[in-house]
Design a protein around this motif. Structure first.
Motif, mmCIF file in Angstrom:
data_model
loop_
_atom_site.group_PDB
_atom_site.id
_atom_site.type_symbol
_atom_site.label_atom_id
_atom_site.label_comp_id
_atom_site.label_asym_id
_atom_site.label_seq_id
_atom_site.Cartn_x
_atom_site.Cartn_y
_atom_site.Cartn_z
ATOM 1 N N ASN A 6 21.595 18.687 22.031
ATOM 2 C CA ASN A 6 20.311 18.083 21.667
ATOM 3 C C ASN A 6 19.204 19.121 21.558
ATOM 4 O O ASN A 6 18.241 18.939 20.804
ATOM 5 C CB ASN A 6 19.911 17.019 22.703
ATOM 6 N N ALA A 33 22.968 1.556 14.731
ATOM 7 C CA ALA A 33 24.189 1.299 15.500
ATOM 8 C C ALA A 33 23.991 0.128 16.461
ATOM 9 O O ALA A 33 24.855 -0.745 16.583
ATOM 10 C CB ALA A 33 24.598 2.547 16.271
ATOM 11 N N VAL A 34 22.836 0.102 17.145
ATOM 12 C CA VAL A 34 22.547 -1.007 18.060
ATOM 13 C C VAL A 34 22.402 -2.307 17.278
ATOM 14 O O VAL A 34 22.910 -3.360 17.695
ATOM 15 C CB VAL A 34 21.267 -0.724 18.868
ATOM 16 N N ASN A 85 33.641 -2.698 22.869
ATOM 17 C CA ASN A 85 32.469 -2.037 22.287
ATOM 18 C C ASN A 85 31.158 -2.694 22.709
ATOM 19 O O ASN A 85 30.092 -2.102 22.566
ATOM 20 C CB ASN A 85 32.562 -2.034 20.763
ATOM 21 N N SER A 105 38.159 8.707 23.034
ATOM 22 C CA SER A 105 37.430 7.434 23.027
ATOM 23 C C SER A 105 38.321 6.295 22.545
ATOM 24 O O SER A 105 38.356 5.215 23.151
ATOM 25 C CB SER A 105 36.193 7.556 22.133
ATOM 26 N N ALA A 157 18.075 1.022 21.772
ATOM 27 C CA ALA A 157 18.533 2.292 21.201
ATOM 28 C C ALA A 157 18.052 3.462 22.044
ATOM 29 O O ALA A 157 18.778 4.437 22.259
ATOM 30 C CB ALA A 157 18.034 2.421 19.764
ATOM 31 N N LEU A 211 20.080 3.560 25.361
ATOM 32 C CA LEU A 211 21.471 3.977 25.188
ATOM 33 C C LEU A 211 21.605 5.323 24.484
ATOM 34 O O LEU A 211 22.719 5.863 24.380
ATOM 35 C CB LEU A 211 22.236 2.909 24.396
ATOM 36 N N SER A 212 20.489 5.850 23.982
ATOM 37 C CA SER A 212 20.492 7.133 23.245
ATOM 38 C C SER A 212 21.455 7.103 22.065
ATOM 39 O O SER A 212 22.213 8.060 21.832
ATOM 40 C CB SER A 212 20.836 8.296 24.194
ATOM 41 N N ILE A 213 21.453 5.989 21.345
ATOM 42 C CA ILE A 213 22.196 5.893 20.097
ATOM 43 C C ILE A 213 21.251 5.388 19.022
ATOM 44 O O ILE A 213 20.128 4.966 19.321
ATOM 45 C CB ILE A 213 23.443 4.976 20.217
ATOM 46 N N SER A 214 21.677 5.417 17.787
ATOM 47 C CA SER A 214 20.784 5.110 16.691
ATOM 48 C C SER A 214 20.407 3.633 16.629
ATOM 49 O O SER A 214 21.161 2.758 17.077
ATOM 50 C CB SER A 214 21.415 5.531 15.359
ATOM 51 N N GLU A 249 25.943 17.551 25.928
ATOM 52 C CA GLU A 249 25.004 16.713 25.183
ATOM 53 C C GLU A 249 23.592 17.288 25.234
ATOM 54 O O GLU A 249 22.887 17.319 24.228
ATOM 55 C CB GLU A 249 24.999 15.290 25.748
#
Length: 319
Positions: free
Chosen positions: A145, A70-71, A41, A20, A61, A64-67, A141
């Motif tokens: 999950n 974080a967003v 980013n 990454s 969130a 994007l399947s992120i916390s 993933e």
């Protein structure tokens, strides 16, 4: 030497982070060459808002399947740099919506041909792969999950201290014998079952036991965690087959215990030679067999009845 490669799956997170970081660094260079003043980013959120319109942080969130934190952190930075504004939610006074600014729309217009060119080049690299990286990431993933990794590790550490008991065949464990072997065949060879496999797994009593063979199980508390089968052949030979250990118990010495139990039984029966057939890609199993004393030999028939087997090994007990 890349030491992280030697760590195998233990370095998966670190290697993905390294990959990454490398990609972000490359994109930063591409943006700079194109005169784009945009943090790489910001791409997921700015692209999402351009596609779906104003949405809240919670919705972003979810998309994007992120916390949520974080967003929120990225959104705050983008607001400070003039790419986003917060607008009142039309129906919920407690919430607000993230919306793109004129500055963001201008940068998107400028960036679009760069993104298209970048995608074409990344697609080219992806197509060079033997297996699709994107598909593999999707699968990993999804599996992660659906799997409680933290709990599984805790359970394994607990089980590690529990005693392994070796027991003989019992009809109650017939389904365990099938599942243990089918699962590893599914994992390593896409469930490739020959007619001999089907007979051995579906009717182990007639395939092994009625011919003077044996099946041993490794049991930990109330769970069967491994198995191995042995079948007598002509001229004092004994076939060792269908050794399987549950994934969470691999590397814990269960396979070794099962093989040594089978060897002890073979000595008791005055067997002269134990043989087995396996595949060269099963490195851990091959190392175990070699440590115990099995040696690579030419196949007496020229080739195996199992097309997946490209290794034939023997252990001499009485010479």
């Amino acid at each position: 030497m890349d030491y992280m490669k030697s760590l195998a799956t233990l370095s998966l997170g670190s290697r993905l982070k390294r990959l990454s970081d490398q990609l972000f660094a490359e994109v930063a260079i591409i943006y700079d060459q194109a005169g784009l003043k945009l943090n790489p980013n910001y791409f997921p959120l700015i692209n999402l808002l351009n596609s779906v319109g104003p949405i809240g942080i919670t919705q972003a969130a979810d998309y994007l399947s992120i916390s949520h934190p974080a967003v929120s952190k990225i959104a705050d930075k983008m607001i400070k740099e003039g790419y986003l504004i917060k607008q009142p939610h039309p129906t919920d006074k407690r919430a607000s919506l993230l919306s793109l600014t004129i500055k963001a729309l201008h940068i998107i217009k400028q960036a679009t041909p760069v993104w298209e060119a970048l995608k074409q080049q990344l697609d080219y690299i992806e197509n060079l792969q033997t297996h699709s990286l994107l598909t593999s990431i999707d699968q990993f993933e999804s599996n992660l999950n659906n799997y409680n990794l933290a709990q599984a590790v805790a359970n394994q550490l607990t089980r590690k201290n529990a005693k392994i008991e070796l027991i003989n065949w019992h009809p109650d464990y017939k389904n365990d014998f099938y599942k243990l072997n089918f699962n590893w065949l599914e994992s390593e060879f896409y469930g490739d079952l020959t007619e001999k496999d089907k007979h051995a797994l579906e009717n182990p009593e007639s395939y092994y036991l009625s011919h003077g063979g044996y099946i041993f199980f490794a049991k930990q508390e109330a769970k069967i965690v491994g198995c191995i089968a042995m079948k007598p052949e002509e001229n004092g030979y004994m076939e060792l087959s269908k050794m399987a250990v549950t994934p969470e118990m691999q590397g814990q010495g269960v396979g070794r215990k099962l093989i040594l139990e089978a060897i002890a039984k073979a000595r008791e029966l005055a067997v002269s030679t134990i043989y087995l057939e396996t595949n060269s890609k099963l490195k851990r199993a091959l190392t175990l067999y070699q440590h115990i004393g099995f040696a690579h030999c030419n196949h007496p028939k020229g080739k195996s009845d199992y097309h997946r087997a490209d290794v034939y090994m023997e252990l001499k007990l009485y010479v």
